[in-house]
Design a protein around this motif. Structure first.
Motif, PDB file in Angstrom:
ATOM      1  N   SER A   1       0.825  -1.200   0.000  1.00 24.99           N
ATOM      2  CA  SER A   1       0.000   0.000   0.000  1.00 24.99           C
ATOM      3  C   SER A   1       0.867   1.261   0.000  1.00 24.99           C
ATOM      4  N   LEU A   2       1.941   1.257   0.791  1.00 30.07           N
ATOM      5  CA  LEU A   2       2.853   2.407   0.795  1.00 30.07           C
ATOM      6  C   LEU A   2       3.452   2.629  -0.587  1.00 30.07           C
ATOM      7  N   ASN A   3       3.808   1.557  -1.249  1.00 27.65           N
ATOM      8  CA  ASN A   3       4.357   1.636  -2.601  1.00 27.65           C
ATOM      9  C   ASN A   3       3.360   2.285  -3.554  1.00 27.65           C
ATOM     10  N   GLU A   4       2.104   1.877  -3.463  1.00 27.38           N
ATOM     11  CA  GLU A   4       1.069   2.408  -4.337  1.00 27.38           C
ATOM     12  C   GLU A   4       0.734   3.862  -4.013  1.00 27.38           C
ATOM     13  N   LEU A   5       1.059   4.311  -2.810  1.00 27.39           N
ATOM     14  CA  LEU A   5       0.786   5.691  -2.400  1.00 27.39           C
ATOM     15  C   LEU A   5       1.965   6.617  -2.674  1.00 27.39           C
ATOM     16  N   GLY A   6       3.003   6.115  -3.351  1.00 20.78           N
ATOM     17  CA  GLY A   6       4.161   6.935  -3.661  1.00 20.78           C
ATOM     18  C   GLY A   6       5.124   7.109  -2.512  1.00 20.78           C
TER      19      GLY A   6
ATOM     20  N   ASN B   1       8.858  -2.918  -3.937  1.00 14.27           N
ATOM     21  CA  ASN B   1       9.955  -1.978  -4.162  1.00 14.27           C
ATOM     22  C   ASN B   1       9.934  -1.501  -5.613  1.00 14.27           C
ATOM     23  N   ALA B   2       9.360  -0.338  -5.852  1.00  9.06           N
ATOM     24  CA  ALA B   2       9.202   0.169  -7.222  1.00  9.06           C
ATOM     25  C   ALA B   2      10.524   0.490  -7.890  1.00  9.06           C
ATOM     26  N   HIS B   3      11.594   0.611  -7.124  1.00 11.63           N
ATOM     27  CA  HIS B   3      12.907   0.840  -7.731  1.00 11.63           C
ATOM     28  C   HIS B   3      13.257  -0.295  -8.700  1.00 11.63           C
ATOM     29  N   THR B   4      12.759  -1.489  -8.441  1.00 15.01           N
ATOM     30  CA  THR B   4      13.036  -2.633  -9.308  1.00 15.01           C
ATOM     31  C   THR B   4      12.201  -2.604 -10.594  1.00 15.01           C
ATOM     32  N   ARG B   5      11.469  -1.524 -10.831  1.00  8.68           N
ATOM     33  CA  ARG B   5      10.720  -1.347 -12.082  1.00  8.68           C
ATOM     34  C   ARG B   5      11.382  -0.342 -13.022  1.00  8.68           C
ATOM     35  N   GLU B   6      12.302   0.443 -12.490  1.00  5.43           N
ATOM     36  CA  GLU B   6      12.929   1.492 -13.299  1.00  5.43           C
ATOM     37  C   GLU B   6      13.709   0.906 -14.474  1.00  5.43           C
ATOM     38  N   LEU B   7      14.444  -0.176 -14.260  1.00  2.53           N
ATOM     39  CA  LEU B   7      15.271  -0.746 -15.319  1.00  2.53           C
ATOM     40  C   LEU B   7      14.412  -1.293 -16.456  1.00  2.53           C
ATOM     41  N   THR B   8      13.296  -1.906 -16.142  1.00  2.00           N
ATOM     42  CA  THR B   8      12.399  -2.399 -17.195  1.00  2.00           C
ATOM     43  C   THR B   8      11.942  -1.263 -18.090  1.00  2.00           C
ATOM     44  N   LEU B   9      11.608  -0.139 -17.487  1.00  2.00           N
ATOM     45  CA  LEU B   9      11.188   1.031 -18.257  1.00  2.00           C
ATOM     46  C   LEU B   9      12.300   1.481 -19.206  1.00  2.00           C
ATOM     47  N   ALA B  10      13.538   1.441 -18.744  1.00  2.00           N
ATOM     48  CA  ALA B  10      14.669   1.857 -19.586  1.00  2.00           C
ATOM     49  C   ALA B  10      14.978   0.842 -20.680  1.00  2.00           C
ATOM     50  N   LEU B  11      14.690  -0.435 -20.424  1.00  2.00           N
ATOM     51  CA  LEU B  11      15.007  -1.478 -21.398  1.00  2.00           C
ATOM     52  C   LEU B  11      13.979  -1.579 -22.530  1.00  2.00           C
TER      53      LEU B  11
ATOM     54  N   GLN C   1      -1.366  -0.660  -9.749  1.00  2.00           N
ATOM     55  CA  GLN C   1      -1.837   0.647  -9.285  1.00  2.00           C
ATOM     56  C   GLN C   1      -0.679   1.595  -9.005  1.00  2.00           C
ATOM     57  N   GLU C   2       0.530   1.050  -8.864  1.00  2.00           N
ATOM     58  CA  GLU C   2       1.711   1.870  -8.572  1.00  2.00           C
ATOM     59  C   GLU C   2       2.129   2.628  -9.830  1.00  2.00           C
ATOM     60  N   PRO C   3       2.425   3.931  -9.737  1.00  2.00           N
ATOM     61  CA  PRO C   3       2.651   4.760 -10.929  1.00  2.00           C
ATOM     62  C   PRO C   3       3.754   4.296 -11.875  1.00  2.00           C
ATOM     63  N   VAL C   4       4.896   3.809 -11.373  1.00  2.00           N
ATOM     64  CA  VAL C   4       5.968   3.398 -12.286  1.00  2.00           C
ATOM     65  C   VAL C   4       5.555   2.179 -13.086  1.00  2.00           C
ATOM     66  N   TYR C   5       4.811   1.281 -12.481  1.00  2.00           N
ATOM     67  CA  TYR C   5       4.287   0.131 -13.237  1.00  2.00           C
ATOM     68  C   TYR C   5       3.351   0.627 -14.340  1.00  2.00           C
TER      69      TYR C   5
ATOM     70  N   ALA D   1      -2.247   6.756 -12.012  1.00  2.00           N
ATOM     71  CA  ALA D   1      -1.611   8.072 -11.903  1.00  2.00           C
ATOM     72  C   ALA D   1      -0.192   8.044 -12.457  1.00  2.00           C
ATOM     73  N   ALA D   2       0.236   9.182 -13.003  1.00  2.00           N
ATOM     74  CA  ALA D   2       1.624   9.324 -13.439  1.00  2.00           C
ATOM     75  C   ALA D   2       2.560   9.411 -12.228  1.00  2.00           C
ATOM     76  N   ASP D   3       2.076   9.974 -11.148  1.00  2.00           N
ATOM     77  CA  ASP D   3       2.766   9.949  -9.871  1.00  2.00           C
ATOM     78  C   ASP D   3       1.759  10.335  -8.799  1.00  2.00           C
ATOM     79  N   CYS D   4       2.047   9.972  -7.563  1.00  2.00           N
ATOM     80  CA  CYS D   4       1.166  10.342  -6.452  1.00  2.00           C
ATOM     81  C   CYS D   4       1.981  10.360  -5.168  1.00  2.00           C
ATOM     82  N   TYR D   5       1.404  11.003  -4.163  1.00  2.00           N
ATOM     83  CA  TYR D   5       2.080  11.080  -2.868  1.00  2.00           C
ATOM     84  C   TYR D   5       1.017  11.259  -1.787  1.00  2.00           C
ATOM     85  N   ALA D   6       1.159  10.495  -0.702  1.00  2.00           N
ATOM     86  CA  ALA D   6       0.214  10.569   0.412  1.00  2.00           C
ATOM     87  C   ALA D   6       0.767  11.442   1.525  1.00  2.00           C
TER      88      ALA D   6
END
Length: 461
Positions: free
Chosen positions: A85-90, A144-154, A194-198, A417-422
Motif C-alpha cells: 500500500s505504501l508503494n502504491e501511495l508513492g 519496491n518500485a525501484h526494481t521497475r525502473e530498469l524495465t522502463l529503460a530497457l 496501481q503503482e505509478p511506475v508500473y 496516476a503518473a505519480d502520487c504522494y500521500a
C-alpha cells in the motif's frame, strides 16, 4: 479470491526460501510459522476486510489500525500488505523500510572485487546480451518500485532489437481495450499495477508498439502456477508466432532456469525454456537489494566496492562476462544504486527522531505521522526524464491524510496516476516527479472525495 490476496500469499510462500529477514522478523516467522501453505481464518478475515476498502489510502489506514490486534504470524503477512500500500501511495522509501527483506546469501558466495570485475551500465550490457536471444526475463520485488525502473529503460532498447511481445505479471485479462486506449486503468490488472511506475511501464510498452501479454493466473499451488504461466506464454506468443521475441517482467524467482531458490519447484523460466527450446536471458534484481540505510549486508558491501549512480552489472575484466551469484539459475545480477541514506530522513533527523535512522522499521510500523519526514527517493527523476513539481498540504484543504495524484490530460479518472504522494501530517510538503506535459492534479481523502483539483503544466529541463 481477490488478486491482492492471491499475489501476497504467493509472494509470502516464495519468501520461505528466497529471503531472510532482520533478526526480529525472522524469529517471528520461525516461531509462529507465518509462512504456511494454507490460509488460516485471521488471514482470510484480513483479506476480506482489505477487499472492502475503497482505495489504497483506506487500505493502508485499515492495516495500521488492524496490525496490532492480529496474531503474531499474521502481523508479518500484514506487514507486506502494508508495504504494498505504501508503494502504491508513492511512499517508496517507507515501503522498503516497512518490510526490509534481505536475500539469503548462496552458500560459499565470494563477492566480486576490483581485481577481477568492473561495473558497467545494466542497460548497455543487457541490450548487448539480448541481441541473439528470443526471450528476456527480468524480475522485481513487488513492494519496491525501484526494481521497475530498469524495465522502463530497457523497453525502447529491446524494441529496437526486434522484440515485439511484452508480458507483465500484473496485467489482467479483463481489459480488452487496453492497447487501443493506450494507458492502464484501475481494472487493467492486479494491485501491483496501481503503482505509478508500473503504469508508466505499460504506457511505454504500448507507445513503442509492443503486443501486451497477460499471463498470470489465480492458482495458489506454486508449482502449478509457474507451469500454467509458462504454458500461457507459449500458447499466446510462440505457438502462434514461431519467430516471436518476448520480454517478460515478473516477480522474484519466476526468472530462474533451474530449481533451487524455491526448493524443488520448477520455475516459470525453466518451464518455458523446455516448451520453446530457447534459453532465456534471465536478469535478477532481487538477490542484492537495499533493505535499509547502510546496513551491514552483501548489497552494501558491493555498493562500497562498486558505487553506482544508475543500475549496474559487474563484468569480468578478462572475459567480459557478467557476474551472477547463482549462474545455474540466472545469467546476471543487477545492482541498483543506493536510495536510502541519512539524507533520506530529511531535516527532522535530530532529537528523538534520529533514533529512526538506526531502527527505520519503527518509523513505518509505529507511526503514521512520521511517514512524511522521509524524502522521496533519488531515482524518481528516471534519469532526467521527469521534473520535480512541489506540492504541500494546502492542496488537501486542511484534511489529512490525503493523496495528491497527477493524471495525464486526456486520460480518464480511473487511469493509473503518473505519480502520487500521500500526506499523513499537516503542514507538510513534498514533490511529484512528472514528464513534461499537462496534468490534472487532484487531492483526495480516505473515502475518495475530491478535496481540490487543478490543471498543471510541467516544462522540460
Amino acid at each position: 479470491m481477490h488478486a491482492l490476496a492471491i499475489g501476497l500469499y504467493r509472494s509470502i510462500a516464495m519468501a520461505k526460501r528466497f529471503f531472510s529477514l532482520p533478526v526480529c522478523l525472522l524469529a517471528l516467522l520461525i516461531s509462529t510459522g507465518a509462512i504456511a501453505q494454507s490460509y488460516d481464518q485471521p488471514e482470510l478475515d484480513l483479506f476480506q476486510a482489505m477487499r472492502r476498502q475503497p482505495n489504497q489510502l483506506a487500505r493502508y489506514q485499515y492495516l495500521v489500525r488492524a496490525v496490532p490486534h492480529l496474531p503474531a504470524s499474521d502481523q508479518v503477512v500484514a506487514g507486506q500488505f502494508r508495504s504494498f500500500s505504501l508503494n502504491e501511495l508513492g511512499l517508496y522509501n517507507q515501503a522498503v523500510l516497512g518490510f526490509p527483506l534481505r536475500s539469503e546469501p548462496p552458500p560459499g558466495l565470494v563477492l566480486p572485487d576490483h581485481d577481477e570485475w568492473k561495473a558497467a551500465s545494466a542497460v548497455d550490457v543487457i541490450t548487448e546480451l539480448a541481441a541473439d536471444r528470443r526471450i528476456v526475463m527480468i524480475n522485481e520485488a513487488h513492494h519496491n518500485a525501484h526494481t521497475r525502473e530498469l524495465t522502463l529503460a530497457l523497453l525502447p532498447r529491446l524494441r529496437a532489437l526486434g522484440f515485439t511481445y511484452f508480458a507483465a505479471e500484473a496485467l489482467g485479462g479483463n481489459d480488452p481495450g487496453l492497447m487501443r486506449r493506450g494507458y492502464p486503468v484501475q481494472t487493467s490488472g492486479s494491485e501491483y499495477l496501481q503503482e505509478p511506475v508500473y503504469g508508466e511501464i505499460v504506457r511505454e510498452a504500448i507507445r513503442l508498439g509492443f503486443i501486451l501479454v497477460p499471463y498470470d493466473n489465480a492458482i495458489l499451488d506454486p508449482q502449478a502456477r509457474d507451469a500454467a504461466q509458462a504454458e500461457t506464454l507459449f500458447r499466446k506468443v510462440f505457438a502462434s508466432d514461431p519467430h516471436a521475441r518476448l520480454f517478460v517482467h515478473t516477480g522474484y524467482a519466476h526468472i530462474d532456469k533451474a530449481s533451487g531458490r524455491l526448493n524443488d519447484i520448477e520455475p516459470m523460466a525453466m518451464k518455458l525454456a523446455k516448451l520453446t527450446g530457447f534459453d532465456p536471458l534471465s536478469i535478477d534484481q532481487t538477490e542484492f537489494l537495499e533493505s535499509g540505510p547502510d546496513t551491514p549486508d552483501d548489497y552494501h558491501v558491493l555498493m562500497h566496492r562498486f558505487p553506482a549512480q544508475s543500475a549496474e552489472v559487474l563484468v569480468n575484466r578478462i572475459t567480459g562476462k557478467p557476474w551472477s551469484a547463482l549462474p545455474k539459475l540466472y545469467d546476471l545480477d543487477v545492482l541498483l544504486p543506493i536510495a536510502l541514506d541519512v539524507k533520506t530522513f530529511g531535516d527532522s533527523v535530530r532529537g528523538t527522531f534520529s533514533d529512526y535512522v538506526h531502527a527505520p522499521t519503527r518509523l513505518v510500523v509505529n507511526s503514521l505521522i512520521a511517514l512524511n519526514n522521509l524524502q522521496r527517493p533519488k531515482w524518481l527523476p528516471l534519469g532526467g526524464q521527469r521534473q520535480p513539481f512541489p506540492i504541500d498540504t494546502n492542496l488537501c484543504r486542511t484534511q489529512v491524510p490525503c493523496v495528491i495524484s497527477a493524471r495525464y490530460i486526456g486520460e480518464s479518472d480511473d487511469a493509473i496516476a503518473a505519480d502520487c504522494y500521500a500526506f499523513t501530517e499537516p503542514y507538510s510538503s513534498s514533490k511529484l516527479y512528472l514528464r513534461p506535459g499537462r496534468y490534472r492534479l487532484r487531492a483526495w481523502n480516505t473515502v475518495g472525495k475530491t478535496l481540490s483539483e487543478q490543471v498543471i503544466q510541467i516544462n522540460g529541463p
